[in-house]
Motif scaffolding. Structure first.
Motif, PDB file in Angstrom:
ATOM      1  N   ALA A   1       0.854  -1.284  -0.135  1.00  0.00           N
ATOM      2  CA  ALA A   1      -0.128  -0.147   0.081  1.00  0.00           C
ATOM      3  C   ALA A   1       0.920   1.317   0.213  1.00  0.00           C
ATOM      4  O   ALA A   1       0.538   2.219  -0.504  1.00  0.00           O
ATOM      5  N   CYS A   2       1.935   1.234   0.701  1.00  0.00           N
ATOM      6  CA  CYS A   2       2.645   2.385   0.855  1.00  0.00           C
ATOM      7  C   CYS A   2       3.293   2.925  -0.591  1.00  0.00           C
ATOM      8  O   CYS A   2       4.153   2.431  -1.226  1.00  0.00           O
ATOM      9  N   LEU A   3       3.128   4.238  -0.665  1.00  0.00           N
ATOM     10  CA  LEU A   3       3.658   4.940  -1.925  1.00  0.00           C
ATOM     11  C   LEU A   3       4.792   5.692  -1.833  1.00  0.00           C
ATOM     12  O   LEU A   3       5.362   5.993  -2.875  1.00  0.00           O
ATOM     13  N   THR A   4       5.369   5.414  -0.727  1.00  0.00           N
ATOM     14  CA  THR A   4       6.801   6.177  -0.593  1.00  0.00           C
ATOM     15  C   THR A   4       7.698   5.096  -0.103  1.00  0.00           C
ATOM     16  O   THR A   4       8.822   5.565   0.190  1.00  0.00           O
TER      17      THR A   4
ATOM     18  N   ALA B   1       7.753   3.854   2.793  1.00  0.00           N
ATOM     19  CA  ALA B   1       8.257   3.936   4.023  1.00  0.00           C
ATOM     20  C   ALA B   1       8.109   2.698   5.034  1.00  0.00           C
ATOM     21  O   ALA B   1       8.749   2.565   5.669  1.00  0.00           O
ATOM     22  N   MET B   2       7.009   2.043   4.474  1.00  0.00           N
ATOM     23  CA  MET B   2       6.858   0.662   5.073  1.00  0.00           C
ATOM     24  C   MET B   2       7.500  -0.242   4.267  1.00  0.00           C
ATOM     25  O   MET B   2       7.330  -0.088   2.910  1.00  0.00           O
TER      26      MET B   2
ATOM     27  N   TRP C   1       9.329   0.915   9.488  1.00  0.00           N
ATOM     28  CA  TRP C   1       8.573   2.249   8.961  1.00  0.00           C
ATOM     29  C   TRP C   1       9.794   3.086   9.076  1.00  0.00           C
ATOM     30  O   TRP C   1      10.570   3.272  10.174  1.00  0.00           O
TER      31      TRP C   1
ATOM     32  N   CYS D   1       7.631   8.602   4.871  1.00  0.00           N
ATOM     33  CA  CYS D   1       6.288   8.277   5.232  1.00  0.00           C
ATOM     34  C   CYS D   1       5.581   9.861   4.952  1.00  0.00           C
ATOM     35  O   CYS D   1       5.925  10.731   5.482  1.00  0.00           O
ATOM     36  N   MET D   2       4.520   9.747   4.455  1.00  0.00           N
ATOM     37  CA  MET D   2       3.740  11.167   4.260  1.00  0.00           C
ATOM     38  C   MET D   2       2.239  10.959   4.840  1.00  0.00           C
ATOM     39  O   MET D   2       1.608  11.969   4.711  1.00  0.00           O
ATOM     40  N   GLY D   3       2.115  10.175   5.764  1.00  0.00           N
ATOM     41  CA  GLY D   3       1.088  10.125   6.592  1.00  0.00           C
ATOM     42  C   GLY D   3      -0.448   9.746   5.782  1.00  0.00           C
ATOM     43  O   GLY D   3      -1.430  10.342   6.459  1.00  0.00           O
ATOM     44  N   CYS D   4      -0.278   9.296   4.785  1.00  0.00           N
ATOM     45  CA  CYS D   4      -1.710   9.002   4.114  1.00  0.00           C
ATOM     46  C   CYS D   4      -2.417   8.120   4.959  1.00  0.00           C
ATOM     47  O   CYS D   4      -3.586   7.842   4.595  1.00  0.00           O
ATOM     48  N   ARG D   5      -1.738   7.133   5.621  1.00  0.00           N
ATOM     49  CA  ARG D   5      -2.490   6.149   6.265  1.00  0.00           C
ATOM     50  C   ARG D   5      -3.224   4.860   5.369  1.00  0.00           C
ATOM     51  O   ARG D   5      -4.167   4.189   5.810  1.00  0.00           O
ATOM     52  N   PHE D   6      -2.758   4.613   4.296  1.00  0.00           N
ATOM     53  CA  PHE D   6      -3.250   3.717   3.447  1.00  0.00           C
ATOM     54  C   PHE D   6      -2.866   2.379   3.952  1.00  0.00           C
ATOM     55  O   PHE D   6      -3.365   1.362   3.954  1.00  0.00           O
ATOM     56  N   CYS D   7      -1.710   2.248   4.429  1.00  0.00           N
ATOM     57  CA  CYS D   7      -1.257   1.070   5.344  1.00  0.00           C
ATOM     58  C   CYS D   7      -2.206   0.633   6.241  1.00  0.00           C
ATOM     59  O   CYS D   7      -2.540  -0.240   6.540  1.00  0.00           O
TER      60      CYS D   7
ATOM     61  N   ILE E   1       3.581   6.741  12.246  1.00  0.00           N
ATOM     62  CA  ILE E   1       2.988   5.488  12.399  1.00  0.00           C
ATOM     63  C   ILE E   1       3.556   4.441  13.282  1.00  0.00           C
ATOM     64  O   ILE E   1       4.886   4.443  13.228  1.00  0.00           O
TER      65      ILE E   1
HETATM   66  S1  SF4 Z   1       0.754   6.345   6.190  1.00  0.00           S
HETATM   67 FE1  SF4 Z   1       1.644   4.092   5.964  1.00  0.00          FE
HETATM   68  S2  SF4 Z   1       1.274   3.881   3.774  1.00  0.00           S
HETATM   69 FE2  SF4 Z   1       1.328   6.125   3.888  1.00  0.00          FE
HETATM   70  S3  SF4 Z   1       3.133   6.846   3.330  1.00  0.00           S
HETATM   71 FE3  SF4 Z   1       3.103   6.400   5.642  1.00  0.00          FE
HETATM   72  S4  SF4 Z   1       3.673   4.198   6.031  1.00  0.00           S
HETATM   73 FE4  SF4 Z   1       3.486   4.699   3.884  1.00  0.00          FE
END
Ligand code: SF4
Ligand code: SF4
Lengths: 302, 406, 41
Positions: free
Chosen positions: A113-116, A118-119, A129, A134-140, A160
């Motif tokens: 899921a993570c687009l950066t 970060a995960m 993480w 991480c841009m904090g989108c919370r898709f994870c 996260i």
């Molecule tokens: S919130 Fe989760 S999915 Fe979104 S960028 Fe951060 S680690 Fe990746």
């Protein structure tokens, strides 16, 4: 996860599934990069919550007061201040304690899921993480089937929070903090192959003591954490409806379709455009050009 | 827009400045409502960025995505689908009949992306890292969201190019206009392809939430359903928006903003066919998944409301309205369709998401005020543009300054 | 556990093809209904 690891995982899964000890599986035994995990034997857990303390100390989280048994009254989830929690379940065969944390999936939904990035799944197995990415989108959080990543909603610069299998300790050659602080051997650290063998041996040796399932063997494509239990897993807070498909597979078709659409559509659209122009010319429209003058049309008013 | 800054001779700059001034009456009902909302919204955003998302939203660990994503982004982008449908019809299929509404539709689409997809930034916990997946120090190719983010960006550029001839005309930049105009077809084709992919991509995001979405809504076909429904969502939005601007913009533009009744019947027909196909898609998915037992639960009734009441019914109304040339019925159908899209998108992203959770998420008033703020801001910009640039046919509403510096 | 029992993922295919046929027939009628308005009556 790269292709090499994928093949390896597939190999491990096959070997594990059939119990076959092929030569190919053997040669991985010494592979330093084989994924590691933890085996939780819930029949051995006494609910002392030492693992919670160990985890909190290792990661600078607030240390829980384990004298206070009130915390066990309700079933808890992990939170932004506790990466792992132990829950108590009343079941047909008495009290059962179950530790909960990130499962460190073989093919994690969160990293897909993570687009950066970060995960990320590290080569050894921990899913970690990275706050610089991480841009904090919370898709994870949306995608994790075990509801593990937690978000600091009350911070201007939120992180996260989730278990990282003590990646920093593993790099120093140590065991995860929770495993190190467990007084009863309820937690056991090792490669998944070793842990599967131990788990199976326990079931073979004491078929009456365990349900004949190792949670995490196949769930959501297989996880790094494995669980043994005396009671069906539904009764101790596990989801048994997750299926065996690795989560990234659910988006695979779509992601493959993207370049395919990009190869095909522009050409198709351009072809339609040429066709439309010809039809117009045949019909005897003023001209077949892209742009028909008309008093209505401001774009031709120059 | 580049022309505005590059080819600036003093005359053009002065012209732009003079155009910034508001026109028309100040105390319109719209201004009276929207200005306080925007101010309150800004205050809320200040709290949001200093004290975290938790201070103004009802988001929780079980509901990481709420109204801002479910409505602003996911629904807003579906509503903006009209732009790619109309550019397809006019530029690719050369159906000149619809040319009069091309510019306003593209403008609407562009602004919708700018504001509604832009609202994504408000929802990001660490928005300053938004450049990460773009500048490439951490490409998460494996993520559907990565794809959607890139497509938003590229599509906004494509739409800006599609709209730019109007800007060039406004500025009287003839050469630039010719150049931009020549790029239109390429931008359109690129834009349609991008739209197909990110409209469906928004649905594909939820493929990973298999464990959480109610089985009546989760299906591997979500991307296709999202794409097909964006077609009639966009068409309905054009009809709806046309009706509104006809009334509201009279003050600025006379009758020019309206008068496309005849087009409406064509749009209604298109929407009817798309909805007919979509309805059968829904049936197919339902048959395939076979959750018959779920139908007679509250969730099942809600599902039937969506599929029968907000897809099948407006589909029939559109067909009836188009056949009997009844604008009234078509407008009702458009409104029902739009409600249906809101319900469908919210079902998947919020309502039927984590449906088993003991406490369900309900948006806070702050979330709703910020959403209204975004809508109002978009309308402000839209109004500013259509009263100055040649967006509606026959409204070259001011003489271009007599300079051509490029 | 789906790993130990037979799962037929094509169980509903027959029904789906029936639906497809219904769709095609209905679609013809639907389009004819829609286009009837265009013809001079
Ligand atoms: S919130 Fe989760 S999915 Fe979104 S960028 Fe951060 S680690 Fe990746
Ligand atoms: S349990 Fe959730 S957070 Fe942990 S690896 Fe799996 S998907 Fe990621």
């Amino acid at each position: 996860m790269d292709r090499r690891n994928f093949l390896k995982t597939a190999g491990v899964a096959c070997a594990a599934a059939t119990g076959a000890r092929s030569a190919r599986a053997q040669e991985h035994d010494t592979d330093p990069e084989e994924f590691v995990g933890v085996l939780v034997d819930t029949t051995r857990c006494i609910g002392c919550r030492s693992c919670e303390i160990g985890c909190a100390l290792a990661h600078n989280l607030p240390v829980p007061d384990v004298q206070d048994d009130g915390a066990l009254e309700a079933v808890r989830t992990t939170s932004e201040t506790s990466w792992t929690v132990v829950n108590r379940f009343e079941t047909d065969s008495g009290e059962v304690f179950v530790k909960k944390q990130c499962m460190h999936c073989w093919q994690p939904a969160c990293t897909a899921a993570c687009l950066t990035n970060a995960m990320a799944k590290t080569a050894r197995g921990p899913v970690t993480w990275d706050g610089d990415k991480c841009m904090g989108c919370r898709f994870c959080m949306v995608s994790c089937p075990f509801d593990i990543p937690k978000f600091e909603y009350d911070e201007w610069n939120p992180r996260i929070q989730k278990c990282n299998l003590c990646n920093e300790r593993l790099e120093r050659g140590e065991k995860p903090a929770c495993v190190a602080s467990c007084p009863t051997d309820a937690l056991m650290f090792g490669t998944k192959r070793e842990l599967m063998e131990i788990a199976r041996t326990r079931i073979y040796a004491h078929p009456e003591r365990y349900v004949h399932q190792i949670y995490g063997e196949f769930e959501a494509g297989g996880t790094g954490w494995l669980y043994l239990s005396a009671v069906p897993f539904e009764q101790i807070g596990f989801r048994t409806d997750l299926g065996v498909t690795p989560y990234p597979e659910y988006t695979r078709d779509f992601l493959y379709a993207v370049p395919v659409v990009f190869f095909g559509m522009p050409a198709l659209l351009y072809g339609l455009n040429l066709l439309a122009a010809r039809t117009e010319a045949v019909r005897g429209a003023p001209n077949g050009a892209e742009h028909v003058p008309s008093p209505e049309n401001p774009s031709t008013s120059e | 827009m580049a022309e505005a800054s590059t080819g600036v001779s003093g005359g053009r700059l002065r012209f732009i400045l003079s155009e910034m001034k508001p026109r028309g009456r100040w105390l319109t009902p719209f201004n009276v409502i929207s200005i306080p909302v925007i101010i309150v919204g800004l205050v809320i955003l200040w709290f949001r960025f200093t004290q975290g998302l938790g201070s103004v939203t009802n988001l929780s660990q079980a509901f990481p995505w709420g109204f801002w994503i479910g409505f602003d982004v996911v629904t807003g982008v579906a509503f903006a689908g009209g732009a790619y449908v109309i550019t397809f019809v006019v530029y690719v299929m050369k159906e000149e009949k619809y040319r009069p509404i091309v510019r306003v539709t593209v403008l609407n689409g562009f602004l919708a992306y700018l504001f509604y997809a832009g609202a994504l930034v408000l929802d990001l916990g660490r928005p300053w890292h938004i450049v990460n997946p773009i500048i490439g120090n951490s490409f998460g190719y494996n993520s559907v969201l990565f794809l959607v983010a890139w497509h938003f960006l590229l599509y906004m550029i494509a739409e800006a190019i599609e709209f730019s001839p109007a800007v060039a005309e406004w500025l009287g930049a003839r050469k630039a206009r010719r150049l931009l105009h020549a790029m239109t077809l390429a931008a359109v084709i690129f834009g349609i392809t991008l739209s197909m992919l990110h409209q469906s991509g928004l649905g594909a995001l939820f493929l990973l939430a298999k464990a959480k979405i109610h089985p009546l809504w989760y299906t591997e076909f979500i991307p296709i359903l999202f794409f097909v429904s964006s077609i009639f969502a966009g068409l309905s939005m054009i009809i709806f928006e046309g009706t509104i601007s006809e009334k509201v913009l009279k003050e600025y533009l006379g009758d020019k903003a309206g008068g496309h009744d005849n087009l409406v019947f064509g749009l209604a027909k298109g929407a009817a066919i798309a909805m007919f196909v979509y309805y059968f898609f829904k049936l197919l998915v339902f048959l395939h998944e076979g959750h018959w037992s779920e139908l007679d639960t509250p969730w099942g009734w809600w599902f039937l409301v969506e599929v029968l009441g907000l897809v099948l019914l407006p589909c029939i109304l559109y067909a009836f309205g188009a056949r009997h040339r009844s604008l009234g019925i078509i407008k009702v159908a458009a409104v029902l369709t739009l409600i249906g899209i809101v319900v469908n998108r919210l079902n998947i992203s919020v309502i039927a998401f984590n449906w088993q959770a003991p406490v369900h998420y309900i948006p806070s008033w702050q979330e709703i005020v910020v959403t209204l703020m975004i809508i109002f801001l978009e309308i402000w910009v839209f109004r500013w543009v259509v009263t100055r640039m040649p967006v509606y046919p026959g409204t070259n509403n001011r003489p271009a300054p007599a300079i051509d510096s490029d | 556990m789906e790993t130990y029992t037979y799962v037929n993922i094509f169980e509903t295919k027959g029904l789906e093809y029936l639906l497809l046929i219904c769709f095609l027939v209905l679609f013809i009628f639907f389009v004819r209904y829609l286009n009837a308005a265009d013809k001079p009556s």
